[in-house]
Design an enzyme around this catalytic site. Sequence first.
Site, PDB file in Angstrom:
ATOM      1  N   ASP A  16      -7.324  -8.415   6.350  1.00  0.00           N
ATOM      2  CA  ASP A  16      -8.364  -8.237   7.360  1.00  0.00           C
ATOM      3  C   ASP A  16      -8.932  -6.829   7.377  1.00  0.00           C
ATOM      4  O   ASP A  16      -8.354  -5.883   6.852  1.00  0.00           O
ATOM      5  CB  ASP A  16      -7.791  -8.516   8.749  1.00  0.00           C
ATOM      6  CG  ASP A  16      -6.850  -7.404   9.209  1.00  0.00           C
ATOM      7  OD1 ASP A  16      -5.919  -7.063   8.445  1.00  0.00           O
ATOM      8  OD2 ASP A  16      -7.062  -6.851  10.296  1.00  0.00           O
ATOM      9  N   LYS A  23      -1.128  -1.685  -4.662  1.00  0.00           N
ATOM     10  CA  LYS A  23      -1.935  -0.458  -4.799  1.00  0.00           C
ATOM     11  C   LYS A  23      -0.972   0.694  -5.060  1.00  0.00           C
ATOM     12  O   LYS A  23      -0.656   1.469  -4.166  1.00  0.00           O
ATOM     13  CB  LYS A  23      -2.633  -0.163  -3.464  1.00  0.00           C
ATOM     14  CG  LYS A  23      -4.001  -0.722  -3.272  1.00  0.00           C
ATOM     15  CD  LYS A  23      -4.613  -0.027  -2.052  1.00  0.00           C
ATOM     16  CE  LYS A  23      -5.361  -0.979  -1.181  1.00  0.00           C
ATOM     17  NZ  LYS A  23      -5.839  -0.357   0.064  1.00  0.00           N
ATOM     18  N   ASP A  31       0.869  -1.175   0.000  1.00  0.00           N
ATOM     19  CA  ASP A  31       0.000   0.000   0.000  1.00  0.00           C
ATOM     20  C   ASP A  31       0.908   1.228   0.000  1.00  0.00           C
ATOM     21  O   ASP A  31       1.409   1.630  -1.037  1.00  0.00           O
ATOM     22  CB  ASP A  31      -0.899  -0.105   1.225  1.00  0.00           C
ATOM     23  CG  ASP A  31      -1.957   0.963   1.296  1.00  0.00           C
ATOM     24  OD1 ASP A  31      -2.434   1.388   0.246  1.00  0.00           O
ATOM     25  OD2 ASP A  31      -2.319   1.380   2.416  1.00  0.00           O
TER      26      ASP A  31
HETATM   27  P1  IMP Z   1       2.056  -0.380   3.892  1.00  0.00           P
HETATM   28  O1  IMP Z   1       2.406  -0.806   2.483  1.00  0.00           O
HETATM   29  O2  IMP Z   1       3.261  -0.239   4.789  1.00  0.00           O
HETATM   30  O3  IMP Z   1       1.160   0.814   3.910  1.00  0.00           O
HETATM   31  O4  IMP Z   1       1.220  -1.458   4.642  1.00  0.00           O
HETATM   32  C1  IMP Z   1       0.753  -2.576   4.067  1.00  0.00           C
HETATM   33  C2  IMP Z   1      -0.081  -3.287   5.093  1.00  0.00           C
HETATM   34  O5  IMP Z   1      -1.276  -2.554   5.353  1.00  0.00           O
HETATM   35  C3  IMP Z   1      -0.504  -4.626   4.538  1.00  0.00           C
HETATM   36  O6  IMP Z   1       0.430  -5.629   4.857  1.00  0.00           O
HETATM   37  C4  IMP Z   1      -1.866  -4.793   5.160  1.00  0.00           C
HETATM   38  O7  IMP Z   1      -1.722  -5.409   6.410  1.00  0.00           O
HETATM   39  C5  IMP Z   1      -2.394  -3.389   5.333  1.00  0.00           C
HETATM   40  N1  IMP Z   1      -3.286  -2.987   4.230  1.00  0.00           N
HETATM   41  C6  IMP Z   1      -3.053  -2.063   3.266  1.00  0.00           C
HETATM   42  N2  IMP Z   1      -4.082  -1.949   2.417  1.00  0.00           N
HETATM   43  C7  IMP Z   1      -5.001  -2.852   2.838  1.00  0.00           C
HETATM   44  C8  IMP Z   1      -6.307  -3.232   2.347  1.00  0.00           C
HETATM   45  O8  IMP Z   1      -6.854  -2.745   1.327  1.00  0.00           O
HETATM   46  N3  IMP Z   1      -6.940  -4.206   3.063  1.00  0.00           N
HETATM   47  C9  IMP Z   1      -6.401  -4.785   4.169  1.00  0.00           C
HETATM   48  N4  IMP Z   1      -5.196  -4.462   4.654  1.00  0.00           N
HETATM   49  C10 IMP Z   1      -4.498  -3.499   3.995  1.00  0.00           C
END
Ligand code: IMP
Length: 180
Positions: free
Chosen positions: A163, A135, A107
């Site tokens: 989740d 994403k 994300d």
């Molecule tokens: P980031 O890339 O550090 O923002 O975090 C990624 C984490 O956020 C993932 O491993 C998920 O646990 C959580 N996450 C991000 N987007 C989603 C989503 O659409 N649904 C569920 N969890 C998400």
Amino acid sequence: MNNKEYRSRIRRTVISEKELHEAIARAGAEIDAEYEGKPLLLVSILKGAFVFLADLSRAVSIPCEIGFMQAKSYFEGTTSSGKVNITLDLTQDISRYHVIIVEDIIDTGRTLKLVAAELQKRNPLSLKILTLLDKPSHRVVDLKADKSLFTIPDTFVIGYGLDCAEYYRNLPYIAEYDER
Ligand code: IMP
Ligand code: MG
């Protein structure tokens, strides 16, 4: 949460079981071809990636080992610099392995960037990132997966390990969550 409320929040299927299965079978065959004859370690970052790792590892037919990590990261506000605290670490010395980080979704990319940097410090034979979902529109750090199975728009998705407040990880497909 009662069952009616639980069901009503599942808005629509984003990726079906069949689509997941087919993409994971292809990814497994690519890993077989690329890592044959090499010591391979598949690393899953808990909890979200546990379902993907379970299916991906069974789509791989060459010898491989499995490892788990869990990490908590801390950031100041919405900045991209932060600290990562590894709350569950690998038992393997990764300097002897080709490592693939198996992630559920990228994300913002902030946590994974810190975890990947930490693993790189341990001098693996090679290090790659394979994510089920990407994403890209939400990224705040410069991080690109070596391979992503599905690119999705900026919506909150659940199921297949992902989740919402710890629910829906056991849903067998990826769905859009109705935030209302
Ligand atoms: P980031 O890339 O550090 O923002 O975090 C990624 C984490 O956020 C993932 O491993 C998920 O646990 C959580 N996450 C991000 N987007 C989603 C989503 O659409 N649904 C569920 N969890 C998400
Ligand atoms: Mg995760």
